[in-house]
Design an enzyme around this catalytic site. Structure first.
Site, PDB file in Angstrom:
ATOM      1  CE1 TYR A   9      23.114  58.381   3.271  1.00  0.00           C
ATOM      2  CE2 TYR A   9      24.863  56.837   3.035  1.00  0.00           C
ATOM      3  CZ  TYR A   9      24.065  58.275   3.486  1.00  0.00           C
ATOM      4  OH  TYR A   9      25.357  59.874   4.182  1.00  0.00           O
ATOM      5  CG  ASP A  60      26.438  53.343  -3.778  1.00  0.00           C
ATOM      6  OD1 ASP A  60      27.046  52.648  -4.348  1.00  0.00           O
ATOM      7  OD2 ASP A  60      25.737  53.655  -3.070  1.00  0.00           O
ATOM      8  CE  LYS A  69      30.441  52.968   3.966  1.00  0.00           C
ATOM      9  NZ  LYS A  69      29.320  53.051   3.299  1.00  0.00           N
TER      10      LYS A  69
HETATM   11  C1  LIG Z   1      28.502  54.343   2.638  1.00  0.00           C
HETATM   12  C2  LIG Z   1      27.434  54.762   1.350  1.00  0.00           C
HETATM   13  C3  LIG Z   1      28.041  55.471   0.588  1.00  0.00           C
HETATM   14  C4  LIG Z   1      28.463  56.728   1.242  1.00  0.00           C
HETATM   15  O1  LIG Z   1      30.054  56.803   1.529  1.00  0.00           O
HETATM   16  P1  LIG Z   1      30.332  58.147   1.706  1.00  0.00           P
HETATM   17  O2  LIG Z   1      32.211  57.279   2.003  1.00  0.00           O
HETATM   18  O3  LIG Z   1      29.348  57.734   3.947  1.00  0.00           O
HETATM   19  O4  LIG Z   1      30.383  59.478   1.968  1.00  0.00           O
HETATM   20  C5  LIG Z   1      26.710  55.473  -0.491  1.00  0.00           C
HETATM   21  N1  LIG Z   1      26.913  54.213  -0.809  1.00  0.00           N
HETATM   22  C6  LIG Z   1      26.497  53.147   0.146  1.00  0.00           C
HETATM   23  C7  LIG Z   1      25.838  52.006  -1.027  1.00  0.00           C
HETATM   24  C8  LIG Z   1      27.169  53.109   0.977  1.00  0.00           C
HETATM   25  O5  LIG Z   1      27.479  52.067   2.296  1.00  0.00           O
END
Ligand SMILES: *Cc1c(COP(=O)(O)O)cnc(C)c1O
Length: 427
Positions: free
Chosen positions: A144, A239, A267
């Site tokens: 994701y 990511d 995060k």
């Molecule tokens: C949480 C997450 C996102 C999205 O971040 P948001 O702040 O919720 O938009 C993208 N990539 C990864 C790997 C994530 O865990």
């Protein structure tokens, strides 16, 4: 445990907020319960509207690695708020956080702040396309990367190489630029790259997949992707929105020794405030507006409150022994959970990388989304409810990671293991 107030709030919320929540997974839909409405949190605990307390392994889905309401972070936010919530002009704090990020991730020579992980990945992909002049991207099934159009795509069935949208509202014409391969499957990835030679701008992945539980990269997978990308002029976009400052201070790239051309963060770097960031090689980052022709902007980007919280968070994480502590607590809990699962009437599989972990309700090992999808989600839901009832807050889905924080005490861990033993037995 009484959840009457939460249920009343949920009924009210559904009237004015779609599904009663501002992010779908919060709705507890996959475990068939009403969500808890949270009133406050402190350290390792969260407290709901009915006054119940829970040992929290969600940690706001990752950011709260130092526990809730750490006094240093509260102080940083309060101080920042008193001198202005937003200016729409550059501040010294943005340089400070950018330098801290760049020191932790040597391949991030330049970094731009945004307000969410979604913005970070969306912008990184636009940048990769602008830099390479190519349109296609490749992602992995079960990873994701936020909810930008081109990333809400899954593998088509069978031999289909073009992705199909996983959400209404994503034009098939967009999705066809997104190729998907199975996570940890280097052969399939190589074949797709060969079939689309010279057309792929970037390969994007979670270096530890935390949005299908907790799946580590198999030995050689990240290295193989790095080689493939370098050979084919494809940018490797790592990511680390979840894994950054989580599985090590320098993220999965430090832990596994493989570096991306672009990196997405989020995060933890916001200390609990809304933040994202993307950065990487200087020559690529200089293609961004106003230097270059790839447009990207944000009214609240580099927000002073978020920068201050982020700086305070990273300062805490830099303290000697922080990650050893997380590792120690996590391995103790993991060992206890494996023991506890011995009394379950079926096989489970615990997977963990640093302070992120998942108990799959399947035999395992889990290397891909197809493996994770074999889990008995009905059994997980019963387990989740039994844990919640004993005051343990896990993520309300089989396909999410649990997160350890430095605030979790030995007593918290022992209580969690005891509760899990009871829950597994009761299944
Ligand atoms: C949480 C997450 C996102 C999205 O971040 P948001 O702040 O919720 O938009 C993208 N990539 C990864 C790997 C994530 O865990």
């Amino acid at each position: 445990m009484n959840h009457q107030k939460s249920s009343e709030l949920f009924a009210k919320a559904k009237d004015v907020i779609p599904g009663g929540v501002n992010s779908p997974v919060r709705a507890f839909k996959s475990v068939g319960l009403d969500p808890l409405f949270i009133e406050r949190a402190q350290g390792s605990k969260i407290f709901d509207a009915d006054g119940n307390s829970y040992i929290d392994y969600v940690g706001s889905w990752g950011p709260m690695i130092m526990g809730h309401c750490h006094p240093k972070i509260v102080e940083a936010i309060q101080k920042a708020a008193a001198s202005g919530a937003s200016f729409g002009a550059p501040t010294a704090r943005e340089i400070e956080l950018a330098e801290m990020v760049s020191q932790a991730y040597p391949n991030i020579e330049k970094v731009r702040m945004v307000s969410s992980g979604t913005e970070a990945t969306m912008s990184a992909i636009r940048l990769a396309r602008g830099f390479t002049g190519r349109d296609k991207i490749l992602k992995f099934d079960g990873c994701y990367h936020g909810h930008a159009d081109s990333l809400l795509v899954k593998a088509g069935s069978g031999a289909a190489t073009f992705g199909v949208p996983t959400s209404l509202g994503v034009p098939a014409d967009f999705a066809k630029y997104t190729l998907t391969a199975a996570y940890n499957d280097l052969e399939e990835t190589r074949k797709m790259v060969a079939d689309n030679k010279g057309e792929i701008a970037c390969i994007i992945l979670e270096p530890v997949a935390g949005n299908m539980g907790c799946v580590a990269p198999r030995p050689g997978f990240l290295e193989g992707l790095r080689e493939l990308c370098t050979a084919e002029g494809i940018l490797l976009v790592i990511d680390e929105v979840m894994t950054g400052f989580r599985v090590a201070y320098g993220g999965a790239q430090e832990r596994f020794g493989v570096r991306g051309d672009l990196v997405c963060l989020g995060k933890i770097i916001g200390g609990g405030l809304p933040v994202g960031a993307f950065g990487g090689r200087r020559d690529i980052m200089d293609c961004l507006s106003p230097e270059g022709g790839v447009y990207q902007a944000g009214t609240l980007s580099g927000n002073p409150l978020a920068m201050s919280a982020g700086i305070a968070a990273l300062q805490l994480l830099r303290e000697e022994g922080f990650y050893e502590l997380i590792e120690q607590k996590s391995s103790y809990l993991a060992a206890g959970l494996v023991d506890a699962a011995g009394s379950a009437p079926f096989k489970t599989c615990l997977q963990r990388v640093g302070g992120m972990f998942c108990t799959y309700f399947t035999e395992g090992p889990v290397y891909s989304f197809a493996d994770a999808a074999k889990s008995d989600t009905a059994a997980f839901s019963r387990f989740f409810a039994l844990m919640l009832d004993q005051g343990i807050n896990l993520a309300p889905s089989q396909f999410e990671a649990g997160f350890m924080s430095s605030a979790h005490s030995q007593e918290d861990l022992d209580r969690t293991i005891e509760a899990a033993a009871k829950a597994f037995k009761a299944l």
